[in-house]
Design a protein around this motif. Structure first.
Motif, PDB file in Angstrom:
ATOM      1  N   GLN A  35      -8.154  -3.392  -2.735  1.00 23.81           N
ATOM      2  CA  GLN A  35      -7.253  -3.974  -1.735  1.00 23.81           C
ATOM      3  C   GLN A  35      -7.838  -3.911  -0.325  1.00 23.81           C
ATOM      4  O   GLN A  35      -7.450  -4.694   0.539  1.00 23.81           O
ATOM      5  N   ILE A  36      -8.755  -2.988  -0.074  1.00 26.88           N
ATOM      6  CA  ILE A  36      -9.368  -2.905   1.258  1.00 26.88           C
ATOM      7  C   ILE A  36     -10.816  -3.392   1.224  1.00 26.88           C
ATOM      8  O   ILE A  36     -11.572  -3.171   2.165  1.00 26.88           O
TER       9      ILE A  36
ATOM     10  N   ARG B 168      -2.483  -3.881   5.475  1.00 26.87           N
ATOM     11  CA  ARG B 168      -1.761  -4.217   4.249  1.00 26.87           C
ATOM     12  C   ARG B 168      -2.443  -3.595   3.038  1.00 26.87           C
ATOM     13  O   ARG B 168      -1.778  -3.068   2.134  1.00 26.87           O
ATOM     14  N   GLY B 169      -3.766  -3.655   3.021  1.00 27.81           N
ATOM     15  CA  GLY B 169      -4.505  -3.062   1.915  1.00 27.81           C
ATOM     16  C   GLY B 169      -4.255  -1.568   1.796  1.00 27.81           C
ATOM     17  O   GLY B 169      -4.009  -1.046   0.700  1.00 27.81           O
ATOM     18  N   TRP B 170      -4.294  -0.875   2.922  1.00 26.32           N
ATOM     19  CA  TRP B 170      -4.040   0.572   2.893  1.00 26.32           C
ATOM     20  C   TRP B 170      -2.595   0.880   2.511  1.00 26.32           C
ATOM     21  O   TRP B 170      -2.319   1.901   1.866  1.00 26.32           O
ATOM     22  N   PHE B 171      -1.676  -0.006   2.877  1.00 20.66           N
ATOM     23  CA  PHE B 171      -0.291   0.182   2.460  1.00 20.66           C
ATOM     24  C   PHE B 171      -0.200   0.201   0.931  1.00 20.66           C
ATOM     25  O   PHE B 171       0.467   1.060   0.348  1.00 20.66           O
TER      26      PHE B 171
ATOM     27  N   GLY C 149      -9.220  -8.894   8.527  1.00 22.08           N
ATOM     28  CA  GLY C 149      -8.509  -8.730   9.785  1.00 22.08           C
ATOM     29  C   GLY C 149      -7.732  -7.424   9.770  1.00 22.08           C
ATOM     30  O   GLY C 149      -7.496  -6.840   8.695  1.00 22.08           O
ATOM     31  N   TRP C 150      -7.309  -6.965  10.937  1.00 17.73           N
ATOM     32  CA  TRP C 150      -6.661  -5.659  10.962  1.00 17.73           C
ATOM     33  C   TRP C 150      -5.330  -5.661  10.210  1.00 17.73           C
ATOM     34  O   TRP C 150      -4.943  -4.648   9.601  1.00 17.73           O
TER      35      TRP C 150
END
Length: 377
Positions: free
Chosen positions: A204-205, A28-31, A22-23
């Protein structure tokens, strides 16, 4: 009628199976990726560089992908600290050149380095099986297997191995999974022993669809970033199950580590804002010596098996994971999906040509047939 209704509900549930992040999960992954890039040097400021290693003269270590990058640094430091190192590489000529160079540099500083090279091409599962058979035939112990080799085919069109698998998936996940499983007899002889998988914060992404491991169905648009991040997540999921299935009495620990954001060319395939950060703040990016520390720690620190055993005793849902600062970390929320972990486990064993009970049989000393390794390249 009740049974029909239940079946209908099950069918609807299957149709609603998750198709991707989900977006909010994606953001969150990119964070986490950007956070590690910006603050990894601060988080790892307590570490020495190079990483001081405990006495390891009695260790035998296999290091894949050891002719470049952090793999080269890992192999060199292990050998110079006294370990018997096997460089498992595709380019034997390059490996022999490095060995000669290191021996010359080490001359007069102690006994000659105990290091050798064996051929291993992770883009060929036949090659993986032949390597494992050759090593197991030595009947000697293996104390540490470091699955370091990986690819990130930046900006390249989707490519497939001779085995028919997307190249990121094969090199970063399938081949290391096959190698780890087939080397269990040698790791058992070397017990206490360890399997160390060099992973990435980019997991994470990642997202794994076990019905579309090659990312060819069109449900997700393929990019090298999708292929890479998904393969790294698949590795964590597979090793979470392997961690659970290895009994404590086997003495074999399995864990994943993040080397941090290391100075490479992978940034060219990342979003523009991340590329800009990569070039504007080189101070925050690790060099290969710094990037090798978490793997060397995972391979040699005496407390690592205790950490792995503690997670097993606590029935933690995901396998052991160390961050770039050599501390235990929690991988992505996606990696905690236990049902998907077991789906990845079963699908991986099917793809690499092993039976579902291969681990248990190999630990019992039985012979396990793999459908790869017979054909000649």
């Amino acid at each position: 009628m009740a049974m029909t209704s239940s079946s209908s509900e099950e069918g609807t549930t299957k149709e609603k199976k998750k198709q991707g992040l989900g977006w909010i999960e994606w953001l969150r992954g990119w964070f986490y990726v950007v956070y590690e890039m910006l603050f990894q040097r601060i988080m790892a400021s307590h570490l020495q560089n190079p990483m001081p290693l405990p006495p390891i003269n009695d260790l035998t270590c296999i290091v894949t992908g050891s002719t470049s990058g952090i793999g080269l640094e890992i192999a060199r430091q292990l050998a110079q600290s006294g370990a018997h190192v096997i460089m498992a590489v595709r380019n034997l000529e390059r490996a022999h050149e490095l060995i000669q160079k290191w021996q010359n540099e080490w001359s007069g500083m102690g006994l000659p380095l105990n290091i050798e090279a064996m051929e291993l091409n992770l883009l060929s599962l036949d090659s993986v099986v032949r390597f494992a058979e050759a090593y197991n035939a030595r009947s000697g112990p293996l104390h540490v297997l470091i699955n370091n080799a990986g690819i990130f085919s930046i900006g390249e069109p989707q490519r497939f191995s001779k085995d028919g698998y997307e190249e990121h998936l094969q090199v970063n996940h399938l081949a290391p999974a096959l190698l780890s499983t087939l080397l269990l007899p040698s790791l058992l002889r070397g017990s206490p022993s360890r399997i160390v998988n060099v992973n990435s914060i980019l997991h994470q992404i990642g997202f794994v669809d076990t019905e579309d491991m090659n990312v060819t169905s069109g449900k997700r648009k393929y990019s090298s970033l999708v292929g890479y991040s998904s393969s790294k997540l698949a590795q964590i999921m597979f090793n979470s199950v392997l961690h659970k299935r290895l009994p404590v009495e086997s003495g074999i620990s399995v864990l994943c580590v993040s080397p941090g954001v290391v100075q490479t060319n992978v940034a060219r395939d990342l979003p523009k804002i991340v590329q800009t950060a990569y070039h504007l703040i080189p101070y925050f990016i690790f060099d290969v010596q710094e990037g090798s520390r978490s793997t060397l720690f995972a391979a040699t620190d005496p407390q690592v098996p205790e950490y792995c055993e503690m997670l097993k005793t606590d029935d933690w849902p995901v396998g052991p994971f160390l961050s770039q600062d050599c501390r235990p970390a929690n991988p992505s929320e996606e990696s905690h999906h236990i049902q998907t972990q077991y789906e990845v486990w079963e699908k991986t064993l099917e793809m690499i040509g092993l039976p579902s009970d291969a681990v248990e049989r190999l630990l019992e000393g039985e012979e396990v047939k793999c459908r790869y390794g017979v054909r000649q390249e």
